[in-house]
Design a protein around this motif. Structure first.
Motif, PDB file in Angstrom:
ATOM      1  N   GLY B  32       0.879  -1.326  -0.042  1.00  9.40           N
ATOM      2  CA  GLY B  32       0.027  -0.067  -0.024  1.00  9.40           C
ATOM      3  C   GLY B  32       0.892   1.225   0.028  1.00  9.40           C
ATOM      4  N   GLN B  33       2.095   0.958   0.061  1.00  8.44           N
ATOM      5  CA  GLN B  33       2.905   2.542  -0.049  1.00  8.44           C
ATOM      6  C   GLN B  33       2.985   2.994  -1.481  1.00  8.44           C
ATOM      7  OE1 GLN B  33       2.916   3.305   2.833  1.00  8.44           O
ATOM      8  NE2 GLN B  33       5.043   3.194   3.472  1.00  8.44           N
ATOM      9  N   THR B  34       1.905   3.346  -2.180  1.00  9.86           N
ATOM     10  CA  THR B  34       1.952   3.640  -3.507  1.00  9.86           C
ATOM     11  C   THR B  34       2.599   5.047  -3.828  1.00  9.86           C
ATOM     12  OG1 THR B  34      -0.262   4.542  -3.077  1.00  9.86           O
ATOM     13  CG2 THR B  34      -0.441   2.148  -3.941  1.00  9.86           C
ATOM     14  N   SER B  35       2.889   5.807  -2.731  1.00  9.50           N
ATOM     15  CA  SER B  35       3.594   6.958  -3.263  1.00  9.50           C
ATOM     16  C   SER B  35       5.171   6.751  -3.423  1.00  9.50           C
ATOM     17  CB  SER B  35       3.309   8.200  -1.992  1.00  9.50           C
ATOM     18  OG  SER B  35       3.788   7.507  -0.880  1.00  9.50           O
ATOM     19  N   VAL B  36       5.500   5.609  -3.235  1.00  7.90           N
ATOM     20  CA  VAL B  36       7.118   5.422  -3.447  1.00  7.90           C
ATOM     21  C   VAL B  36       7.144   5.073  -5.153  1.00  7.90           C
ATOM     22  CG1 VAL B  36       8.985   3.841  -3.297  1.00  7.90           C
ATOM     23  CG2 VAL B  36       7.361   4.487  -1.345  1.00  7.90           C
ATOM     24  N   GLN B  37       7.751   5.768  -5.721  1.00 13.42           N
ATOM     25  CA  GLN B  37       7.835   5.972  -7.214  1.00 13.42           C
ATOM     26  C   GLN B  37       9.164   5.155  -7.800  1.00 13.42           C
ATOM     27  OE1 GLN B  37       5.393   7.691  -9.126  1.00 13.42           O
ATOM     28  NE2 GLN B  37       4.816   7.795  -7.156  1.00 13.42           N
ATOM     29  N   ASN B  38      10.149   5.064  -6.889  1.00 14.20           N
ATOM     30  CA  ASN B  38      11.220   4.219  -7.348  1.00 14.20           C
ATOM     31  C   ASN B  38      12.000   4.006  -6.139  1.00 14.20           C
ATOM     32  OD1 ASN B  38      13.060   3.200  -9.362  1.00 14.20           O
ATOM     33  ND2 ASN B  38      14.276   5.189  -9.657  1.00 14.20           N
ATOM     34  N   VAL B  39      12.903   2.843  -6.356  1.00 10.41           N
ATOM     35  CA  VAL B  39      13.717   2.341  -5.187  1.00 10.41           C
ATOM     36  C   VAL B  39      15.115   2.190  -5.852  1.00 10.41           C
ATOM     37  CG1 VAL B  39      14.123   0.419  -3.452  1.00 10.41           C
ATOM     38  CG2 VAL B  39      11.925   1.530  -4.141  1.00 10.41           C
ATOM     39  N   ARG B  40      16.176   2.489  -5.213  1.00 10.92           N
ATOM     40  CA  ARG B  40      17.449   1.830  -5.743  1.00 10.92           C
ATOM     41  C   ARG B  40      18.164   1.725  -4.458  1.00 10.92           C
ATOM     42  NH1 ARG B  40      18.545   1.617 -11.022  1.00 10.92           N
ATOM     43  NH2 ARG B  40      20.709   2.273 -10.825  1.00 10.92           N
ATOM     44  N   VAL B  41      18.788   0.466  -4.558  1.00 17.15           N
ATOM     45  CA  VAL B  41      19.560  -0.273  -3.336  1.00 17.15           C
ATOM     46  C   VAL B  41      20.904  -0.374  -3.510  1.00 17.15           C
ATOM     47  CG1 VAL B  41      19.645  -2.445  -2.010  1.00 17.15           C
ATOM     48  CG2 VAL B  41      17.581  -1.913  -2.957  1.00 17.15           C
ATOM     49  N   GLY B  42      21.748  -0.123  -2.697  1.00 15.79           N
ATOM     50  CA  GLY B  42      23.099   0.051  -2.814  1.00 15.79           C
ATOM     51  C   GLY B  42      23.669  -0.263  -1.333  1.00 15.79           C
ATOM     52  N   LYS B  43      24.977  -0.060  -1.165  1.00 12.30           N
ATOM     53  CA  LYS B  43      25.656  -0.430   0.047  1.00 12.30           C
ATOM     54  C   LYS B  43      26.208   0.573   0.938  1.00 12.30           C
ATOM     55  CE  LYS B  43      27.276  -5.214  -1.213  1.00 12.30           C
ATOM     56  NZ  LYS B  43      28.272  -5.952  -1.580  1.00 12.30           N
ATOM     57  N   ARG B  44      26.305   0.493   2.367  1.00  7.26           N
ATOM     58  CA  ARG B  44      26.876   1.192   3.001  1.00  7.26           C
ATOM     59  C   ARG B  44      27.846   0.803   3.808  1.00  7.26           C
ATOM     60  NH1 ARG B  44      26.530   3.423   8.256  1.00  7.26           N
ATOM     61  NH2 ARG B  44      26.382   5.818   8.431  1.00  7.26           N
ATOM     62  N   ILE B  45      29.057   1.090   3.511  1.00  4.41           N
ATOM     63  CA  ILE B  45      30.058   0.290   4.410  1.00  4.41           C
ATOM     64  C   ILE B  45      31.069   1.203   5.311  1.00  4.41           C
ATOM     65  CG2 ILE B  45      32.317  -1.008   3.956  1.00  4.41           C
ATOM     66  CD1 ILE B  45      31.242  -1.712   1.274  1.00  4.41           C
ATOM     67  N   THR B  46      31.095   1.022   6.561  1.00  5.76           N
ATOM     68  CA  THR B  46      31.611   1.683   7.646  1.00  5.76           C
ATOM     69  C   THR B  46      33.288   1.170   7.571  1.00  5.76           C
ATOM     70  OG1 THR B  46      29.629   2.029   8.585  1.00  5.76           O
ATOM     71  CG2 THR B  46      31.765   2.767   9.701  1.00  5.76           C
ATOM     72  N   LEU B  47      34.121   1.773   7.366  1.00  4.03           N
ATOM     73  CA  LEU B  47      35.596   1.269   7.829  1.00  4.03           C
ATOM     74  C   LEU B  47      36.110   2.208   8.899  1.00  4.03           C
ATOM     75  CD1 LEU B  47      37.392   1.340   4.111  1.00  4.03           C
ATOM     76  CD2 LEU B  47      36.213  -0.609   5.444  1.00  4.03           C
ATOM     77  N   THR B  48      36.940   1.379   9.725  1.00  5.12           N
ATOM     78  CA  THR B  48      37.377   1.966  10.930  1.00  5.12           C
ATOM     79  C   THR B  48      38.958   2.014  10.723  1.00  5.12           C
ATOM     80  OG1 THR B  48      35.931   1.316  12.289  1.00  5.12           O
ATOM     81  CG2 THR B  48      37.883   1.941  13.370  1.00  5.12           C
ATOM     82  N   ILE B  49      39.516   3.071  10.541  1.00  6.09           N
ATOM     83  CA  ILE B  49      41.067   3.480   9.954  1.00  6.09           C
ATOM     84  C   ILE B  49      41.940   3.832  10.856  1.00  6.09           C
ATOM     85  CG2 ILE B  49      42.469   4.151   7.980  1.00  6.09           C
ATOM     86  CD1 ILE B  49      39.806   4.129   6.394  1.00  6.09           C
ATOM     87  N   GLU B  50      42.977   3.464  11.021  1.00  2.00           N
ATOM     88  CA  GLU B  50      44.161   3.949  11.812  1.00  2.00           C
ATOM     89  C   GLU B  50      45.008   4.812  11.074  1.00  2.00           C
ATOM     90  OE1 GLU B  50      46.718   1.860  14.308  1.00  2.00           O
ATOM     91  OE2 GLU B  50      45.344   1.965  16.192  1.00  2.00           O
TER      92      GLU B  50
END
Lengths: 89, 89
Positions: B32-50
């Motif tokens: 029923g979420q008909t107001s959503v027109q488009n969806v794109r799925v990607g990744k979110r990566i967190t690196l902990t860096i010294e």
């Protein structure tokens, strides 16, 4: 009706083990990126939403997270809403 | 050495078909979420860096994207670096 872009970051809760992150971490170590201490992998989902107001778009994005996108037991989500650039319609 | 968090957003290039996004879009429509027109799925990566500096941490994150995290033919990446909160070591 105006269009908004909702950028949703879905991350595993810190207490949940992240095997994909461990695998990426190991791959980076093997390639010599030894300064990387930890890796966590989540999802980044962009929704294009038609809504009257920014608040209404936020509500659609939050409902979508709760119903479909995120697992509330293991994942957190953050939502950012921005107005889409006007199209030359 | 200071610690930084690199938040990396990996997204499919706009010209590339996103079947996962289409599946999520269909699921949202069915709920029923008909107001959503488009969806794109990607990744979110967190690196902990010294690293010694923020710039050095950025370089590590960028090399990691180019070597492991992103597919340069089909994906774009964006990197944000933030200093980690000091740990009580």
């Amino acid at each position: 009706m105006p269009t908004y872009h909702a950028t949703i970051a879905i991350t595993l809760r810190p207490s949940i083990l992240d095997p994909e992150g461990k695998a990426v971490h190991q791959a980076l170590q093997n390639l010599g990126q030894t300064s990387v201490q930890n890796v966590r992998v989540g999802k980044r989902i962009t929704l294009t939403i038609e809504a009257k107001t920014k608040d209404a778009a936020y509500d659609v994005a939050e409902t979508s997270c709760q119903k479909v996108l995120a697992n509330p037991v293991t994942e957190n989500y953050e939502i950012e809403i921005a107005a889409a650039a006007p199209s030359a319609a």
